[in-house]
Scaffold this active site. Structure first.
Site, PDB file in Angstrom:
ATOM      1  N   GLU A 219      34.975  46.738  42.417  1.00  0.00           N
ATOM      2  CA  GLU A 219      36.059  46.201  41.581  1.00  0.00           C
ATOM      3  C   GLU A 219      35.547  44.899  40.994  1.00  0.00           C
ATOM      4  O   GLU A 219      35.434  43.895  41.701  1.00  0.00           O
ATOM      5  CB  GLU A 219      37.324  46.010  42.427  1.00  0.00           C
ATOM      6  N   CYS A 258      40.896  38.165  39.053  1.00  0.00           N
ATOM      7  CA  CYS A 258      40.186  39.265  38.401  1.00  0.00           C
ATOM      8  C   CYS A 258      41.114  40.017  37.450  1.00  0.00           C
ATOM      9  O   CYS A 258      40.646  40.758  36.588  1.00  0.00           O
ATOM     10  CB  CYS A 258      39.599  40.209  39.442  1.00  0.00           C
TER      11      CYS A 258
END
Length: 643
Positions: A219, A258
């Site tokens: 990720e 993120c």
């Protein structure tokens, strides 16, 4: 000085067997107990979180938001998974003409260790959102937090170990370099990584990871975008919601998320209105010591991160101009280098030619930085969104559902999650940048191509799906669940007179018969109020697909219940529900029906104070006519007393 090989063996040989011996429900209760324990100790973690530059809200998201993931998986595990050590995946597949050779998928825990390599921005949540599905699946874990904020992760792990809630060997922590850890992994292990794409690719291409086909879930930080719909004007509520969300995503965690918005895509005719509104909001953001009252944004995680963000801003300036603040960001806090300060003002850039500029779609400044860019048509907005080459999340603010649908269909392949916001859902919306345990978190391309969370989907990353083939009776024995075509057990005692403990998987009861009359249909229509023509109008029924009047499907269901239910007082407490109902053939006046119920699966329920001990029994029900043709099939669930 760490024995990485020893850590891996300790997890595999001590932690793994202990976790795999527990059922999903036991693991779920373990997660709930741990969540309650951590909440009771949360005040120990906040002071350390403030040291990372996080405000109280930032810390709440990280600490209590992370614990909430444990609560969510504890609940979903006990609600949606069986009280077994494995999971039966889907329904039986017919592989032969006569049904003596069938297929069934099951999922079993991997016999290795999950290595979780996390980013610095969420030292608690980043760990807990991975541990929840890992532990629920039955796998031990080794956690490696980013060094910059490892002290907060260490404090929470220390508390978890002190609780003695987890079986020995379930959880280990590495603060620092991973040494030769990856060299000792094999095909039973899993590696998850959250962080920069550059580091992720380096780890993913490790020779042993490739050679042993070690599962790797990545990720990576991405250039997430938000789109202001072409229908939205600066007089609409959606406009204000949009401005608020962009500012929020720039300032929460000082933009070190993120999922933060990096690219803001707006209609050309609203560009100046958006920029002005953002500048006004950003000017009111108070930056400073997160312990002080009224501070909206704290510092970045460290001075080195400030320098890195400034470097990325200088690259973005090649194709965009800074519109906020008025002075250059490197002059905002001139004491940065002298005092090793980690503070940085939010920086808003404007790129007027998004199709002629690569930097906004390729360079991420991992801090309070955002680039606004215009579009002329919705097709252009979609194209700009997809120039990011894959992101964790995109959002669209629009009051037009047709706009929302078109955007979703065209950018869906490039985004792991899409948030659609209008004034109707805004009050309860969790926002653009909030991954939730119930839905998937991850994204394609630049975002790493991985996927985590997503409710029960998340545990499948730590399990092996096995396709079983064999006789239904054999597979029923393996799966501890009756499969159609397997051996059925008969008993002279009515199954509804038996306690949960006494019932056997495969135990079957065949009822007496009942002939359906016209009076039944007329009476049911009167009681239910269902006068649909196929039941009550001879002429219309003749012209229908049925060609003559038919009984109500729900009458067949009710009549079947009347055939198999034992009327007297017994261990059955209640009907708990009905699933997968299908009416497969019509029942006409004069047809004779019969029911057959088979004990398909049993699940013990956790006994609460003052409650009668009980469990759930799932019954497979088939209703047939006088020609042995199935007219209805379904599953009913009953609550049954335990001894």
């Amino acid at each position: 000085g760490l024995d990485f090989k020893g850590m891996v063996n300790y997890a595999r040989e001590i932690g793994g067997p202990k976790l795999r011996a527990m059922t999903f429900h036991q693991r779920g209760r373990m997660l709930k107990e741990m969540a309650q324990y951590l909440i009771n100790r949360k005040d120990e973690f906040y002071p350390l979180s403030f040291m990372t530059g996080a405000t109280k809200i930032d810390s709440w998201i990280d600490i209590e938001g992370g614990v909430a993931t444990f609560f969510a998986y504890a609940s979903k595990g006990r609600r949606e998974l069986p009280d077994e050590t494995f999971f039966v995946d889907g329904t039986m597949e017919m592989l032969s003409k006569n049904g003596t050779f069938v297929g069934q998928h099951i999922c079993v825990p991997l016999k290795g260790v999950a290595v979780h390599i996390n980013a610095f921005n969420f030292p608690c949540w980043g760990m807990l959102e991975k541990l929840a599905p890992t532990f629920l699946a039955g796998m031990p874990a080794i956690v490696k937090p980013a060094s910059a904020t490892a002290y907060l992760t260490e404090a929470m792990v220390r508390a978890m170990i002190e609780s003695n809630i987890l079986p020995e060997g379930s959880l280990q922590l590495i603060c620092g370099d991973t040494g030769d850890l990856l060299d000792h992994l094999n095909g039973q292990d899993v590696v998850t990584f959250t962080g920069s794409a550059e580091t992720g690719i380096k780890l993913k291409s490790h020779p042993n990871i490739i050679k042993k086909s070690v599962r790797f879930n990545m990720e990576a930080d991405s250039l997430n975008c938000t789109i202001l719909g072409p229908d939205v004007t600066n007089k609409m509520e959606e406009f204000n919601l949009f401005i608020k969300e962009v500012v929020n995503e720039m300032t929460v965690k000082a933009g070190q998320k993120c999922t933060a918005i990096r690219r803001t895509i707006v209609p050309s005719n609203q560009l100046q209105n958006v920029v002005n509104a953002l500048k006004e909001k950003l000017a009111n953001v108070k930056i400073g010591n997160p312990l002080e009252e009224g501070i909206r944004m704290g510092s970045l995680v460290g001075a080195s991160q400030v320098e890195e963000v400034k470097e990325k801003i200088s690259i973005l300036k090649r194709s965009a101009k800074i519109v906020f603040p008025e002075q250059a960001p490197e002059n905002l806090f001139p004491e940065t280098k002298e005092n090793n300060s980690s503070f940085l003002s939010p920086v808003l850039l404007q790129c007027d030619l998004p199709f002629d500029s690569n930097e906004p779609h390729a360079v991420e400044a991992f801090g309070p930085v955002n680039t606004v860019m215009p579009y002329n048509t919705l097709e252009e907005a979609i194209k700009i969104a997809n120039l990011g080459e894959g992101s964790l999340v995109g959002s669209i603010f629009t009051a037009d559902n047709d706009v929302a649908k078109k955007v979703v269909m065209e950018i869906g392949a490039y985004h792991g999650r899409i948030v659609i916001v209008n004034k109707e859902c805004a009050k309860e919306s969790t926002g653009h940048g909030s991954p939730l345990p119930h839905i998937t978190h991850g994204g394609p391309g630049r975002a790493g191509g991985g996927e985590e969370l997503g409710g029960i989907r998340g545990i499948m990353k730590y399990m092996q799906r096995v396709a079983l083939q064999g006789h239904p009776t054999t597979l029923s024995q393996v799966c501890n669940q009756w499969i159609k075509g397997a051996q059925q057990i008969s008993d002279s005692v009515h199954p509804f007179k038996k306690f949960w403990d006494e019932l056997q998987i495969g135990e079957t009861y065949t009822t007496h018969r009942r002939t359906v009359t016209e009076t039944d249909i007329v009476n049911f229509a009167g009681i239910s109020g269902d006068y649909f023509y196929a039941h009550t109008d001879d002429i219309a029924a003749k012209e229908s697909i049925f060609e003559k009047r038919v009984a109500h499907g729900y009458f067949v269901l009710s009549a079947a219940a009347g055939l198999f239910v034992y009327p007297g007082l017994g261990p059955v407490l209640a009907n708990y529900g009905l699933e997968n109902l299908r009416f497969t053939k019509p029942v006409y006046i004069g047809d004779t029906i019969q029911a057959k119920i088979t004990c398909k699966r049993k699940t013990a329920k956790e006994k609460r104070d003052g409650e009668t001990a009980h469990g759930i029994v799932e019954w497979y029900v088939e209703v047939t006519n006088q020609n042995d043709e199935v007219v209805a099939v379904y599953t009913i669930l009953t609550l049954v007393k335990r001894r």
